[in-house]
Write an enzyme that holds these catalytic residues in place. Structure first.
Site, PDB file in Angstrom:
ATOM      1  N   TRP A 320       0.829  -1.214   0.000  1.00  0.00           N
ATOM      2  CA  TRP A 320       0.000   0.000   0.000  1.00  0.00           C
ATOM      3  C   TRP A 320       0.860   1.259   0.000  1.00  0.00           C
ATOM      4  CZ3 TRP A 320      -1.514  -3.815   3.776  1.00  0.00           C
ATOM      5  CH2 TRP A 320      -2.654  -4.538   3.433  1.00  0.00           C
ATOM      6  N   CYS A 404      -3.099   3.842   3.197  1.00  0.00           N
ATOM      7  CA  CYS A 404      -3.572   2.491   2.957  1.00  0.00           C
ATOM      8  C   CYS A 404      -4.448   2.478   1.717  1.00  0.00           C
ATOM      9  CB  CYS A 404      -4.310   1.941   4.174  1.00  0.00           C
ATOM     10  SG  CYS A 404      -4.884   0.238   3.975  1.00  0.00           S
ATOM     11  N   CYS A 405      -5.724   2.393   1.915  1.00  0.00           N
ATOM     12  CA  CYS A 405      -6.655   2.253   0.795  1.00  0.00           C
ATOM     13  C   CYS A 405      -7.477   3.507   0.579  1.00  0.00           C
ATOM     14  CB  CYS A 405      -7.582   1.073   1.050  1.00  0.00           C
ATOM     15  SG  CYS A 405      -6.719  -0.473   1.287  1.00  0.00           S
ATOM     16  N   GLY A 716     -10.117  -1.498  -2.000  1.00  0.00           N
ATOM     17  CA  GLY A 716      -9.299  -0.374  -1.605  1.00  0.00           C
ATOM     18  C   GLY A 716      -7.880  -0.412  -2.120  1.00  0.00           C
TER      19      GLY A 716
END
Length: 741
Positions: A320, A404-405, A716
């Site tokens: 990520w 992250c997402c 995500g």
């Protein structure tokens, strides 16, 4: 010298990268025709990377491990892909794709990760950690029996209690703009100022944090010096600007193997330096693209040593390295630059890839040329995602990044305590079983009456009981998170990343929901159909007989969609009733990563007709195949979820066949732009876009060698399809592929 030709402003007197960008960036409203392909040098370097990636895959997913040295900024000497050919230098270890151990979050995890790939952790590492408390050890010293039970049965899932928490984004741009000498000097002044306060617990802790930050800021200077770079001063050209900020990110991932160490919002910042170099005759478009390509290559090489259990939760070996592009300024100017295009162009020059996790901050007023190029890249590569800048900007300003997402944070001014998610589908089953887990039979929550099996469930009765158990669950969740992050700050503190924040940032605590669509459809079934529980020999409800039709979330039917809305708003309100560690602001996400498969395995049959062990839908998606009214109806349902109570993000993964979008590329691009505009104008938050046919994934599962770089969006983030386990590939294949609008 380094700031020549830059417009001066507040940024020259204090650390304010946002002010620097807005005064100096050049918006671009044209199309993609200026872009260039990869150079011969890039081809040579990337061919070497491709060779290594093939070997890594053939070796079971891990090419090499150094089990004898604990990863940190100065553990390894310089590493290169091809020494003398790299434009942007620096690797996590001394060789590309070699992984290092990082036991600070959990020593046992490091041991298990080494063993999983045929290595034994070094005796020196064992001796070093024999008397050292890790984050994981500290957490389990304090966990209550109830916390342990909730974790064991899978009601609280994916908690960062055995691995580094991640989701913290250093403002790596500061290194390039100001140089480390100035940043160190300012942090020393922060320490002096804070040291004049009364020495209460908060002040003492902050002073210790600052001293730990200063230690690693100085180590970063030494690390860069090993590559012949002097980052004590500001960057003087585009190559140095990219290199300096990359050193900051590299130091962060050497120190921390967190779940998601994103690189932030860097495209407009980099573009300022590239534009100046082009105007001065020191770069042309080919060499500008080459610099961006080389940075992306380095991002694609980031690796952490994970356990098989971690990979079961977060499939595909994701890191990520989320990189945010575009958006608008608060005064209405598009933040699209030529470097936004250059970042997207890497998906052609270097091929589709899961990393970095390229995230377009979509706004209604973005230039059409950029919108169309984004749509084309999505159709061609399935490698980018979209988040609604018009929604996020009002809360986070115009200099936020995505972690992250889907999680927004003000860059360098906010940090996050990551918290995985609560399985609300299991909370419903626990409600029906009087606080017992339906699989293990353990009493988790306060004991209550088990609902009768000889008569249909009554919606009002179930809902009132669910509210009681969900409120209890929310309190347990917050307190569990407080334990985790107290211990992480104490034993695995992110020294370098936090040094690149304001000294007293606002803290967010990120809670999450899994099983939203399962719960919404289950409550809808109880309300609108006839649901009769089935008990086993233990007297626990383990199945349901559901008779009659009921509205299902995902079909633009308010009867079901309003239940989903209510769930998120109610649970968020309950979370906010319990005080958080360090006064963090409560936030909530509807996001599962690929863990929706694992969560399903841990959850019994539910009233919506889903059977025990079957996967959940990912994120905020409707359950597979239930969104039967077409693509737009599905999107409209998800768009109704309220971002104000889900500021950690609402993940929606959307798959549509190419033919549904149009008969040729131009039609598909136009239609996808229209879909994105129409979805986001409803205040929807996030959309992954996959444009492909189900059969392609089936072929890739059966013949992986024919699809070595097939990339898809999951929940995500993007992943190389071949890196998913078979059960997760099957789950992705079972999702809805919309064949009508």
């Amino acid at each position: 010298m380094e700031w020549r030709k830059f417009k001066k402003g507040n940024w020259t007197n204090t650390i304010d990268v946002s002010d620097f960008i807005k005064l100096n960036y050049t918006p671009y409203c044209g199309d993609a025709s200026f872009l260039r392909g990869k150079t011969k040098r890039t081809e040579r370097v990337f061919e070497r990377v491709q060779e290594l990636l093939i070997k890594e895959n053939e070796n079971g997913g891990v090419l090499n491990v150094d089990p004898n040295h604990v990863s940190s900024l100065l553990t390894f000497g310089p590493g290169y892909v091809i020494e003398g050919e790299d434009l942007i230098v620096g690797l996590q270890t001394d060789e590309p794709l070699k992984r290092a151990v990082n036991p600070f979050a959990g020593y046992r995890n490091a041991v298990q990760a080494c063993k999983a790939y045929g290595y034994e952790i070094g005796e020196n590492v064992t001796n070093e950690f024999k008397y050292r408390t890790t984050h994981n050890t500290g957490v389990f010293r304090v966990y209550t029996d109830t916390m342990k039970k909730a974790r064991h049965v899978g009601i609280l899932t994916g908690l960062p209690d055995a691995y580094a928490r991640g989701r913290i984004i250093g403002d790596y741009r500061r290194i390039a703009l100001y140089g480390m000498d100035y940043l160190i000097e300012q942090r020393q002044l922060d320490k002096k100022r804070i040291g004049e306060r009364d020495m209460d617990e908060d002040t003492i802790r902050l002073l210790e944090d600052i001293e730990r930050q200063l230690e690693f800021m100085k180590q970063l200077v030494v690390m860069a010096g090993q590559y012949g770079c002097d980052i004590t001063r500001p960057a003087s050209n585009a190559q140095e600007a990219i290199q300096w900020l990359y050193f900051g990110y590299l130091g962060a991932v050497k120190e921390q193997n967190g779940a998601a160490n994103s690189i932030g919002r860097i495209s407009a910042f980099i573009d300022i330096y590239i534009q100046r170099d082009i105007e001065e005759g020191n770069l042309d478009e080919v060499s500008a693209q080459e610099l961006v390509d080389d940075l992306i290559i380095k991002m694609r090489l980031v690796r952490h040593l994970r356990t098989p259990e971690y990979n079961e939760l977060f499939a595909g070996d994701p890191v990520w390295v989320t990189c945010s592009l575009a958006g608008m300024t608060e005064d209405g100017k598009p933040m699209v630059t030529k470097t936004c295009f250059r970042f997207l162009q890497t998906l052609y020059n270097l091929g589709p890839s899961a990393e970095p996790n390229i995230t377009v901050l979509w706004a209604q007023d973005l230039p059409e040329g950029f919108k169309k190029f984004c749509a084309k890249v999505s159709i061609d590569t399935d490698s980018i995602q979209y988040e609604n800048d018009d929604v996020m900007r009002k809360d986070f300003g115009d200099d936020y990044s995505i972690a992250c997402c889907v999680s927004a944070m003000k860059t360098g001014k906010q940090m996050q305590f990551f918290g995985a998610r609560c399985n609300l589908a299991k909370v419903l089953l626990m409600t029906l079983n009087g606080g017992k887990d339906e699989i293990y039979g353990e009493q988790i929550a306060p004991e209550g009456e088990v609902f009768a099996a000889d008569k249909p469930l009554v919606y009002e009765e179930v809902l009132e009981r669910f509210k009681t158990y969900a409120a209890w669950m929310a309190k347990l969740y917050v307190n569990t998170m407080n334990v985790i992050h107290y211990m992480h700050d104490r034993y695995a503190y992110e020294r370098l990343m936090m040094s690149l924040h304001d000294v007293e940032p606002e803290r967010l605590m990120a809670f999450g929901i899994s099983g939203l669509s399962v719960l919404a459809d289950s409550l809808s079934a109880i309300k609108y159909a006839k649901v009769t529980p089935v008990k086993d020999e233990r007297g626990l409800i383990v199945d349901f007989v559901t008779e009659g039709e009921f509205p299902k979330y995902g079909n633009d039917d308010d009867r079901a969609d309003e239940i989903a809305q209510w769930i998120t708003e109610f649970f968020y309100d309950e979370l906010c009733k319990t005080k958080t560690y360090r006064g963090a602001k409560h936030t909530l996400s509807i996001l599962t990563i690929t863990s929706n498969v694992v969560y399903g395995k841990k959850t019994g049959s539910t009233p919506d007709g889903r059977k025990a062990g079957e996967p959940f839908a990912p994120g905020a998606n409707p359950m597979h195949g239930r969104d039967a009214e077409g693509a737009l109806a599905s999107l409209n349902s998800v768009a109704k979820l309220c971002y104000d109570c889900c500021q950690d993000g609402i993940s929606n993964t959307f798959s549509i066949t190419p033919e549904t979008l149009g008969h040729n590329e131009d039609e598909r691009v136009e239609k996808l732009v229209d879909v994105l505009d129409g979805y986001f104008v409803q205040h929807a938050h996030h959309l992954n876009v996959n444009v492909l046919n189900r059969q392609k994934l089936i072929d890739a599962m059966n013949n992986p060698a024919l699809y070595p770089s097939l990339t898809i969006r999951v929940s995500g983030y993007a992943v190389n399809f071949n890196k998913l386990t078979k059960d997760k590939q099957l789950e992705v294949i079972s999702r809805t592929f919309h064949e009508k609008m």
